[in-house]
Write an enzyme that holds these catalytic residues in place. Structure first.
Site, mmCIF file in Angstrom:
data_model
loop_
_atom_site.group_PDB
_atom_site.id
_atom_site.type_symbol
_atom_site.label_atom_id
_atom_site.label_comp_id
_atom_site.label_asym_id
_atom_site.label_seq_id
_atom_site.Cartn_x
_atom_site.Cartn_y
_atom_site.Cartn_z
ATOM 1 N N GLY A 168 63.794 70.580 23.546
ATOM 2 C CA GLY A 168 64.460 71.700 23.326
ATOM 3 C C GLY A 168 65.180 71.621 22.198
ATOM 4 C CB THR A 169 66.355 74.422 19.643
ATOM 5 O OG1 THR A 169 65.164 74.852 19.984
ATOM 6 C CG2 THR A 169 66.352 74.317 18.203
ATOM 7 C CB VAL A 170 68.878 69.062 18.485
ATOM 8 C CG1 VAL A 170 70.279 68.609 18.171
ATOM 9 C CG2 VAL A 170 68.454 68.756 20.003
ATOM 10 C CD GLU A 195 66.010 75.757 23.754
ATOM 11 O OE1 GLU A 195 65.706 75.207 22.767
ATOM 12 O OE2 GLU A 195 65.203 76.532 24.227
ATOM 13 N N GLY A 211 62.397 75.266 18.517
ATOM 14 C CA GLY A 211 62.697 76.221 18.013
ATOM 15 C C GLY A 211 63.266 76.094 16.136
#
Lengths: 249, 245
Positions: free
Chosen positions: A35-37, A51, A168
């Site tokens: 997940g995006t950080v 996220e 992302g």
């Protein structure tokens, strides 16, 4: 994109003929798939946002923290393999307390980033250790002001005013570049980070996610803490509204 | 976290290096601490003296310190050991804060931690030479306890260390009552501290009073008590004593 190592990728102590260490690149893939950080450096502090993809409906909200305090004045958001990330955080905490007990002052963020990076790098030098499958965004506030660093599984660490890792990251970086960070306060930064994370979240591929945010800023008394619930809700609402605006276009 | 075990000299019970590092006697010491519960929380009083044997060497030693959000600690005994205890407590509170889970250690928990530390050190024959008073308020509950260097611990409505046990506690037993106001509490503590000032050789006339309530900690700036030395009994103190002339 996925190049086959064919024999040069079996050990972290093997270089390929074109000078790459494939094991480290594969470790980076673990980070890319998470997940995006996002982390940004505002005028008066740092904001970190994650996220957090929810894998099961049974999970309690607020559990499986991805952002950890490393010391009073700094925090770390992890992406990639959660267990590897936990080790990096544990090491960072120990470095921070050790520095303070020896030198009598909180560890400067630069020094902390160097120590974490050198530890992560260490695990890429021996065949009997595997590289960490997680990258870290480290934000802290010391005498030289707020600072943001990112440490990758290869052990490189750079200082940033805006950084993103995970799924992302490309889209997130584009969004961050649009922001005027030097004029933004952390209050505004929190809203922007929420918008970015909601924006890059892929509804089709991953269903539910939880937004986790923390900050270190003048408002939080230069201490690292979770963004207070009311500000978090405000940010989430603004992010959802911005999404609807985009969808309406 | 605890670097105690990594030091080979202190690891083995048999090694002779370990003996030279055990605490045998204190060097710079603080005298009594007195604490009482009052309506809004806890009041602690301690003077600012650090004695080097019989010399009143240091006169600005802060012996009352806040611990986290909910507690206050007062220490008598070896000042360097108190500084070490503060280091342990700082680490404890930091680790507690870093969980960031909305919970924080209350006075009861801190008191229990200190009891474990003091008792375990005593069992290794290497005590932290202190008597500690730990007071605090959490969620409306007032707490006041004490731990000695051998690990004896208890809680009560009023506690004291050292000479305070002999001179202050009797006063408190007579005059303490539930729900004292802040002003009444301070008057009572000052009465105790004045007696200690007159009668304890290691007391200095510079003290601080600390209060802790649900809102937080306040430690007063140092001040001194008014004393009166012209009592007729002081003029010839040994008059009528056994062996005097």
């Amino acid at each position: 994109m996925s190049s086959i190592g064919t024999g040069y990728d079996l050990s972290v102590t093997t270089f390929s003929p074109d000078g790459r260490v494939f094991q480290i690149e594969y470790a980076a893939k673990a980070v890319d798939n998470s997940g995006t950080v996002v982390g940004i450096k505002c005028k008066d502090g740092i904001v970190l946002g994650v996220e957090k993809l929810i894998t099961s409906k049974m999970m309690l909200p607020g559990s499986n923290r991805r952002i950890h305090a490393v010391h009073r004045h700094s925090g770390m958001a992890v992406a990639g393999l959660a267990a590897d990330g936990r080790q990096i955080v544990a090491r960072a905490k120990s470095e921070a307390t050790n520095y303070e007990s020896v030198y009598g002052e909180p560890i400067p963020v630069k020094e902390l980033a160097e120590r974490v990076a050198s530890y992560v790098h260490l695990c890429t030098l021996y065949w009997w250790l595997r590289p960490f499958g997680s990258g870290v965004i480290l934000g802290g506030y010391d005498r030289d002001g707020p600072q943001l660093y990112m440490v990758e599984p290869s052990g490189v660490s750079y200082r940033y005013f805006g950084a993103a890792i995970g799924k992302g990251r490309q889209a997130a970086k584009t969004e961050i570049e649009k922001l005027k960070l030097s004029e933004m306060t952390c209050r505004q930064g929190v809203i922007e980070v929420a918008k970015i994370i909601y924006g890059v979240h892929d509804e089709a591929k991953d269903k539910a996610f939880e937004l986790e945010m923390s900050w270190v800023c003048d408002e939080s008394n230069r201490q690292h803490q979770k963004v207070p619930d009311d500000i978090l809700e405000e940010a989430k609402a603004a992010a959802k509204a911005a999404l609807e605006e985009m969808d309406a276009d | 976290m605890n670097s105690f075990d990594s030091n080979p000299a202190t690891n083995s019970l048999i090694s002779s290096e370990a003996d030279s590092q055990r605490t045998l006697y204190p060097y710079v010491t603080g005298t009594s601490v007195v604490g009482i519960k009052y309506k809004d929380g806890i009041l602690l009083a301690a003077d600012m003296g650090g004695s080097y044997g019989s010399t009143l060497r240091y006169k600005s030693v802060e012996r009352l310190k806040p611990v986290g959000k909910h507690s206050l600690i007062g220490a008598s005994g070896e000042i360097s050991d108190f500084q070490e205890i503060m280091r342990y407590l700082d680490d404890l509170i930091l680790s507690d804060n870093m969980w960031d889970d909305g919970n924080s250690l209350g006075p009861k928990e801190v008191h229990n931690y200190l009891t474990r530390v003091m008792y375990n050190r005593r069992n290794k024959f290497n005590p932290l030479w202190n008597s500690l008073v730990l007071g605090g308020v959490k969620n409306g509950q007032k707490y006041l306890g004490t731990v000695s260097m051998i690990g004896v611990h208890y809680e009560d409505n009023h506690v004291a260390t050292g000479f305070g046990n002999h001179l202050a506690r009797p006063l408190l037993r007579d005059e303490w009552r539930e729900n004292l106001t802040f002003e009444e509490g301070v008057i009572l503590l000052e009465k105790c501290m004045r007696v200690l000032l007159y009668r304890d050789r290691s007391a200095v006339n510079k003290l601080q009073i600390a209060k802790i309530t649900e809102e937080g900690v306040t430690i007063s700036p140092p001040y001194s008590l008014k004393t009166f030395w012209n009592f007729s009994a002081f003029e010839n103190p040994t008059h009528g004593a056994e062996g005097s002339w």
